[in-house]
Motif scaffolding. Sequence first.
Motif, mmCIF file in Angstrom:
data_model
loop_
_atom_site.group_PDB
_atom_site.id
_atom_site.type_symbol
_atom_site.label_atom_id
_atom_site.label_comp_id
_atom_site.label_asym_id
_atom_site.label_seq_id
_atom_site.Cartn_x
_atom_site.Cartn_y
_atom_site.Cartn_z
ATOM 1 N N SER A 30 -4.140 3.851 5.042
ATOM 2 C CA SER A 30 -4.820 3.158 4.612
ATOM 3 C C SER A 30 -4.626 1.561 5.204
ATOM 4 O O SER A 30 -3.431 1.092 4.974
ATOM 5 C CB SER A 30 -5.147 3.258 3.087
ATOM 6 N N TYR A 33 -4.395 -1.062 -0.086
ATOM 7 C CA TYR A 33 -4.488 -0.233 -1.240
ATOM 8 C C TYR A 33 -4.803 -1.146 -2.728
ATOM 9 O O TYR A 33 -4.766 -2.235 -2.618
ATOM 10 C CB TYR A 33 -2.950 0.427 -1.508
ATOM 11 N N THR A 35 -4.439 -1.389 -6.683
ATOM 12 C CA THR A 35 -3.774 -0.916 -7.848
ATOM 13 C C THR A 35 -4.503 -1.174 -9.142
ATOM 14 O O THR A 35 -4.709 -2.328 -9.307
ATOM 15 C CB THR A 35 -2.177 -1.167 -7.867
ATOM 16 N N VAL A 48 -3.171 3.955 -8.252
ATOM 17 C CA VAL A 48 -3.287 3.482 -6.690
ATOM 18 C C VAL A 48 -4.497 4.283 -5.857
ATOM 19 O O VAL A 48 -4.520 5.557 -5.934
ATOM 20 C CB VAL A 48 -2.060 3.606 -5.836
ATOM 21 N N ASP A 50 -6.912 4.014 -1.965
ATOM 22 C CA ASP A 50 -6.912 3.638 -0.811
ATOM 23 C C ASP A 50 -8.320 2.998 -0.390
ATOM 24 O O ASP A 50 -9.061 2.860 -1.387
ATOM 25 C CB ASP A 50 -6.591 4.996 0.253
ATOM 26 N N GLU A 51 -8.120 2.619 0.954
ATOM 27 C CA GLU A 51 -9.730 1.640 1.245
ATOM 28 C C GLU A 51 -10.976 2.363 0.893
ATOM 29 O O GLU A 51 -11.818 1.918 0.933
ATOM 30 C CB GLU A 51 -9.392 1.690 2.726
ATOM 31 N N LEU A 92 4.767 5.994 -1.157
ATOM 32 C CA LEU A 92 3.794 5.656 -0.446
ATOM 33 C C LEU A 92 4.234 5.022 0.854
ATOM 34 O O LEU A 92 3.774 5.099 1.871
ATOM 35 C CB LEU A 92 2.870 4.823 -0.978
ATOM 36 N N LEU A 96 2.618 -2.415 -2.131
ATOM 37 C CA LEU A 96 1.331 -2.568 -3.002
ATOM 38 C C LEU A 96 1.211 -3.916 -3.256
ATOM 39 O O LEU A 96 1.846 -4.912 -4.009
ATOM 40 C CB LEU A 96 1.245 -1.891 -4.321
#
Length: 275
Positions: A30, A33, A35, A48, A50-51, A92, A96
């Motif tokens: 991604s 990210y 959060t 979390v 993704d895009e 991941l 982040l």
Amino acid sequence: MEALNSTFLYCDQLVRDFEKVIKTPIVNKSAVYYTGIDLGTAYIVLAVLDENYQPVAGAYRFASVVKDGMVVDYIGAIRIVRELKQELEQKLGTELIYAAAALPPGTFTLDSGAIKHVVQGAGFEITNLLDEPTAANAVLKIKDGAIVDIGGGTTGIAILKDGKVIHVADEPTGGTHFSLVIAGAYKLSFDEADQYKRDFKNHRELTPVLRPVIEKVSSIINRHVADYQVKEIYLVGGTCCLEGIEDIIAKQTNLPTYKPQNPMFVTPLGIALNC
Ligand code: ATP
């Protein structure tokens, strides 16, 4: 009362996906990210996305760093958020950066600074600080009705009309009080009682023990919905995991009361969606 399936389709799918990635994170490429950080009285949850706003990882920890929406252990809160951040980054394989957080309704002037500093102190860039019902409604997508968030320390109520929040309140009764009632009735320590309460196998047996405190929560709801011609109640928050709580609230308020399959992760996911 049966959940309104069509209302909760998106919510239930998102929460199911989130529960899966808590166990097995999705490592993808991604570009960014997002959060969501939910600093609660009982739990700190990190979600979390993704895009594409799909859940890729999550973690939570039992913590007593917040009380009634106020950060009472500032250093402890930063430490736990930082540890959870590092744990997720490791899983991941990426850093982040961006995070959003939320506050119970009506506590903005009290504690928004402290929450912001916890998020930043843990190493995030804070992109948004919103109120919990608004976060929950990013997942529920309700236009009219009351969102009732029964968490650990408090019950938050937000009344929506035509998609807008027109009244909010946060009252000091929540899951902590449920656990105290069980501790008293069964002669258990608070932690033992809380654990006993969280086990779904015990819910049926606990209903009569917890009925008075559920009725108290119902009377709080009644007080707030009385002036707004509310037609439906939507339950979120960890305490609403309790089997049958929706039936008692529906009976006491005389209003159809619905809850998603897992009401506990609705707010953290809504926070992440607003990041
Ligand atoms: P607050 O919103 O008051 O700041 P919080 O964000 O920590 O607190 P939640 O995470 O929504 O609140 O809910 C925590 C409460 O939910 C705790 O009292 C916990 O014992 C209760 N809870 C969690 N899982 C269950 C379960 N399976 N059955 C019953 N109660 C549960």
